[in-house]
Design an enzyme around this catalytic site. Structure first.
Site, PDB file in Angstrom:
ATOM      1  N   HIS A  81       0.833  -1.209   0.000  1.00  0.00           N
ATOM      2  CA  HIS A  81       0.000   0.000   0.000  1.00  0.00           C
ATOM      3  C   HIS A  81       0.863   1.253   0.000  1.00  0.00           C
ATOM      4  CE1 HIS A  81      -3.623   2.354   0.839  1.00  0.00           C
ATOM      5  NE2 HIS A  81      -2.867   3.064   1.656  1.00  0.00           N
ATOM      6  N   GLY A 123       1.705  -2.628   5.741  1.00  0.00           N
ATOM      7  CA  GLY A 123       2.668  -2.465   4.653  1.00  0.00           C
ATOM      8  C   GLY A 123       2.271  -3.210   3.400  1.00  0.00           C
ATOM      9  N   GLU A 124       1.211  -3.986   3.458  1.00  0.00           N
ATOM     10  CA  GLU A 124       0.800  -4.754   2.290  1.00  0.00           C
ATOM     11  C   GLU A 124      -0.574  -4.258   1.796  1.00  0.00           C
ATOM     12  OE1 GLU A 124       1.714  -8.988   2.647  1.00  0.00           O
ATOM     13  OE2 GLU A 124       3.259  -8.552   4.114  1.00  0.00           O
ATOM     14  N   MET A 125      -1.646  -4.926   2.203  1.00  0.00           N
ATOM     15  CA  MET A 125      -2.953  -4.497   1.714  1.00  0.00           C
ATOM     16  C   MET A 125      -3.585  -3.421   2.611  1.00  0.00           C
ATOM     17  SD  MET A 125      -4.019  -8.324   0.477  1.00  0.00           S
ATOM     18  CE  MET A 125      -5.508  -8.083  -0.492  1.00  0.00           C
TER      19      MET A 125
END
Lengths: 330, 330
Positions: A81, A123-125
């Protein structure tokens, strides 16, 4: 009649030989999917491709575990993200059902537990499980499909991750040339590829890279004979167990489809198979492969590419006026 | 025999009636693909899904024109390289072969010209045509496929974009319920949907939203009766023609699959179909639709969702040691 019997005897002998040879090998052929909840898997396929499980509405499971590209993103470390740089290389989802545990440090016991991680990782979705459920609940086609598959009125995150995991169970890659060879087709491999396989066994690679997935079934220290000069702060299994003795132990990655899953290692620092083989030989086995040996091992590794998953691109049910809006730029 | 003849006569009468009715309608049914270079389209499908045409190795055509989601990203404006916020709403690629020109301001004459744009746009895929060719040339499977399809030894960007455009020609969506109705199935629409269609014609929507794509065939000013309070700096056609009279003229979007292509308008400011219909009615036609009228028009618009493209997720040929590395974080 005699010829037929003799033919049958030869076939039997060949089969026996093949089975015997196969039993002695450290690698077993990948079995096709034997048992599946198809409705659950079809639902899971949609969820796997649905970027509405992310805050931005832009990142799906398939963004970093891209099934067009060996189940990875082919990047050193992933993009999350807001274009955040991930801390670790995205492992392939292909054949991941065969892994002893999930993630490089094994912090998820199984695919279902894994699937919940990236959705809620900032830090991802960068979403939350609760918001993901709100999105799905606002889409009547999803509500109906969850009802059909799970028989309940309310969607739960455990059902979301269970369906995704069921889909991921279909992502096995049988029928590689190496498996054809294992199963008795002695013409499936070239002389160089066979030499590479022999080297792979003789020099000790197969001590860790074995079984159906040619890896994925143990945790091993990165840097046994020689220390690995890591640029990444990842410490592996010790982050899960808290044991100092588990520092720099990572799950041994599968070598299935390794031709497609570049770059290599938990930090993605090895760009090519040649480099990965060289580093592994020196650091794990104390052996410097000659250029010819390296070529042969790489040639063998490329025979591990199996049939890639074949399925129709899923069409996702549209959002409704009640669906919470994605927030890509907040 | 008499019954059979009488049946045939009835059928003939029905067909004549249907053809007559159809000829009077401002909307024509979407024709399935009539002519295609299949090999080129299959190559184009791979390229459409290949993120290696971007600097980051992360963004493909399908990232913003997602074929799981109506050929759009369902975001107000798109996410580009390094998470840059795009200036405009990504129009659907579905039925885009029917458009008079491409992009909201029509700056590309056709699909082939369009396809080259985002690859080299610093705010989108942030690559260059030359680097994209370097990547493709380094991958033997692509080199062979281009040879087979185009009969030349060296890959050219015009071939890349031609193949992508050929694939995009397959992305038509025939067989919507509305088309079934146009083609003679009078039970395909409900009374409310038919009322909505009547309103759509009577109030003037069909003056611009007509033809096979229900739009896409003219440029019109946004804000005819009442000015549009734009938050976006986009000025539309005038950016291409340089004419002041073309300010705020945008290509009329197709309404095919409009249920799936939210949010609406060139700036993505209308989140729902109800809002879009309300704004269009007031600004373009000087008409305030009642809640019932708005509901009916929206019900009609949802009958324009056709068969979505059905195809297998393409498997991309892997990079080689010679392939230039993606640069997501530079």
């Amino acid at each position: 009649m005699k010829n037929a019997l003799s033919g049958a005897a030869t076939l039997l002998a060949a089969l026996t030989l093949s089975t015997t040879a196969f039993a002695k090998e450290p690698i077993q052929p990948i079995a096709p999917v034997q048992q599946l909840n198809l409705a659950q898997s079809e639902l899971g396929k949609k969820l796997y491709f649905d970027p509405r499980l992310s805050k931005s509405g832009f990142i799906s499971c398939n963004s970093c575990h891209n099934l067009s590209m060996g189940g990875t993103d082919n990047l050193k470390t992933s993009i999350g993200h807001n274009w955040q740089q991930g801390p670790i290389n995205a492992p392939t989802v292909l054949n991941s059902s065969l892994n002893i545990a999930q993630f490089w440090d094994g912090r998820a016991a199984d695919l279902q537990e894994q699937a919940g991680g990236p959705i809620a990782n900032p830090g991802e979705m960068a979403f939350t499980h609760s918001l993901a459920i709100d999105v799905l609940e606002s889409i009547p086609q999803y509500v109906t499909e969850f009802q059909q598959v799970f028989g309940t009125d309310q969607i739960k995150i455990e059902q979301v991750t269970e369906a995704i995991a069921e889909f991921e169970k279909t992502l096995v890659t049988p029928n590689s040339r190496f498996d054809q060879w294992l199963l008795g087709d002695k013409n499936a491999l070239s002389a160089d590829e066979l030499s590479g396989y022999q080297l792979f066994k003789d020099s000790g690679c197969a001590a860790c890279h074995n079984g159906e997935a040619v890896g994925g079934n143990s945790f091993q220290k990165m840097g046994v004979v020689e220390a690995y000069q890591a640029k990444s702060p990842a410490e592996g299994l010790s982050a899960v167990t808290g044991k100092d003795s588990d520092r720099f132990k990572f799950k041994v990655p599968t070598l299935r489809n390794v031709e497609m899953t570049y770059p290599y290692f938990h930090d993605g620092e090895a760009e090519t198979l040649a480099e990965a083989v060289d580093v592994m030989g020196r650091l794990q086995l104390g052996r410097k492969f000659s250029p010819t040996e390296n070529d042969q091992i790489v040639a063998f590794l490329k025979t591990l590419t199996g049939d890639q998953p074949q399925f129709q691109l899923p069409i996702l049910p549209p959002s409704t006026d009640q669906t919470p809006q994605p927030k890509p730029f907040e």
